[in-house]
Design a protein around this motif. Structure first.
Motif, short mmCIF file in Angstrom:
data_model
loop_
_atom_site.label_atom_id
_atom_site.label_comp_id
_atom_site.label_asym_id
_atom_site.label_seq_id
_atom_site.Cartn_x
_atom_site.Cartn_y
_atom_site.Cartn_z
N ASP A 145 0.19 -5.04 13.87
CA ASP A 145 -0.27 -3.84 14.56
C ASP A 145 -0.59 -2.80 13.48
N PRO A 146 -1.85 -2.48 13.27
CA PRO A 146 -2.22 -1.53 12.22
C PRO A 146 -1.55 -0.15 12.37
N ALA A 147 -1.12 0.20 13.57
CA ALA A 147 -0.44 1.49 13.79
C ALA A 147 0.91 1.55 13.08
N TRP A 148 1.45 0.42 12.66
CA TRP A 148 2.74 0.40 11.96
C TRP A 148 2.65 1.08 10.60
N GLY A 149 1.45 1.13 10.03
CA GLY A 149 1.24 1.83 8.77
C GLY A 149 2.23 1.44 7.69
N GLU A 150 2.80 2.46 7.01
CA GLU A 150 3.70 2.22 5.88
C GLU A 150 5.01 1.56 6.29
N TYR A 151 5.30 1.48 7.59
CA TYR A 151 6.55 0.88 8.04
C TYR A 151 6.51 -0.65 8.00
N PHE A 152 5.31 -1.21 7.91
CA PHE A 152 5.20 -2.66 7.73
C PHE A 152 5.12 -2.91 6.23
N GLN A 153 6.15 -3.59 5.72
CA GLN A 153 6.32 -3.73 4.28
C GLN A 153 6.50 -5.18 3.88
N VAL A 154 6.23 -5.46 2.62
CA VAL A 154 6.42 -6.80 2.07
C VAL A 154 7.19 -6.72 0.76
N ARG A 155 7.85 -7.82 0.47
CA ARG A 155 8.59 -7.97 -0.79
C ARG A 155 8.18 -9.31 -1.40
N PRO A 156 7.34 -9.28 -2.44
CA PRO A 156 6.96 -10.53 -3.11
C PRO A 156 8.18 -11.15 -3.79
N LEU A 157 8.22 -12.48 -3.79
CA LEU A 157 9.28 -13.22 -4.48
C LEU A 157 8.65 -13.98 -5.65
N THR A 158 9.43 -14.77 -6.35
CA THR A 158 8.95 -15.45 -7.56
C THR A 158 7.71 -16.31 -7.31
N ALA A 159 7.64 -16.98 -6.16
CA ALA A 159 6.51 -17.87 -5.87
C ALA A 159 5.26 -17.13 -5.36
N TYR A 160 5.32 -15.82 -5.27
CA TYR A 160 4.18 -15.03 -4.79
C TYR A 160 2.98 -15.18 -5.70
N ARG A 161 1.80 -15.24 -5.09
CA ARG A 161 0.53 -15.24 -5.81
C ARG A 161 -0.35 -14.16 -5.20
N PRO A 162 -1.05 -13.37 -6.02
CA PRO A 162 -1.90 -12.28 -5.50
C PRO A 162 -3.01 -12.74 -4.55
N SER A 163 -3.33 -14.02 -4.55
CA SER A 163 -4.36 -14.52 -3.63
C SER A 163 -3.85 -14.61 -2.19
N LEU A 164 -2.57 -14.37 -1.97
CA LEU A 164 -1.97 -14.40 -0.63
C LEU A 164 -2.28 -13.07 0.07
N VAL A 165 -3.39 -13.04 0.76
CA VAL A 165 -3.85 -11.84 1.46
C VAL A 165 -4.31 -12.21 2.86
N GLY A 166 -4.35 -11.23 3.75
CA GLY A 166 -4.83 -11.47 5.10
C GLY A 166 -3.90 -10.87 6.14
N ARG A 167 -4.04 -11.34 7.37
CA ARG A 167 -3.27 -10.82 8.50
C ARG A 167 -1.94 -11.57 8.62
N PHE A 168 -0.88 -10.79 8.77
CA PHE A 168 0.47 -11.31 8.93
C PHE A 168 0.74 -11.62 10.40
N ALA A 169 1.43 -12.73 10.66
CA ALA A 169 1.84 -13.09 12.02
C ALA A 169 3.31 -13.51 12.00
N TYR A 170 4.13 -12.82 12.79
CA TYR A 170 5.54 -13.18 12.96
C TYR A 170 5.66 -14.45 13.80
N ALA A 171 6.85 -15.03 13.80
CA ALA A 171 7.17 -16.13 14.73
C ALA A 171 6.96 -15.60 16.15
#
Length: 178
Positions: A145-171
């Protein structure tokens, strides 16, 4: 306090802690309890990432009073597997004592050990910033939901790659919270 994986016998205590942590007037069962119940039965449930904080007079294997719980479940960014964190619950009698801090650090460490690339959540930037979470937009990740703004956050871990972009979907069970 000890942080360990949730055991089947912990489920009622975890449910009670979650209900107490998210209690609201005139709401007999908080939505977070229903979401957690539904997560346990969905394909996104990852038992190794459901962790409890045990306090009190626990024994050497961590049996004692469950005072907190955190879970990460399978989520996706444009089909790529990532994790969604939540709910995070600490019993009100044990809040502001480092229980949430220990739970989040533990689940992030466990997720990293599984070679997961990223953990996302919806929460306070002031609280979760201490764990390295940043606005998802800084990483090219769009909130459900784009209205979440700065409250929707991510934490990259060791296996993160910058090419991982796009729309997030929860379970899927997170749709209950809408």
């Amino acid at each position: 306090m000890l942080i360990r994986r949730e055991a089947p016998a912990d489920v009622p205590a975890v449910r009670a802690v979650t209900a107490a942590a998210f209690a609201r007037p005139r709401t007999p069962v908080p939505v977070e309890v229903a979401v957690l119940d539904a997560l346990r039965t969905c394909d996104g449930w990852l038992p190794s990432l459901s962790m409890v904080a045990v306090g009190g007079d626990g024994d050497a294997v961590g049996h004692g009073e469950v005072v907190g719980h955190v879970v990460c479940t399978r989520a996706h960014i444009d089909g790529a597997p990532v994790l969604g964190l939540g709910p995070l619950s600490v019993h009100p009698d044990h809040q502001r004592r480092g229980v949430g801090l220990a739970l989040v650090h533990s689940v992030l460490g466990a997720a990293d050990a599984r070679d997961e690339p990223l953990v996302a959540l919806l929460g306070s930037p002031a609280y979760y910033g201490r764990y390295g979470f940043r606005a998802s937009t800084e990483y090219g990740i769009t909130a459900p939901d784009p209205a979440w703004g700065e409250y929707f956050q991510v934490r990259p871990l060791t296996a993160y790659r910058p090419s991982l972009v796009g729309r997030f979907a929860y379970a899927e069970p997170f749709a209950l919270a809408d």
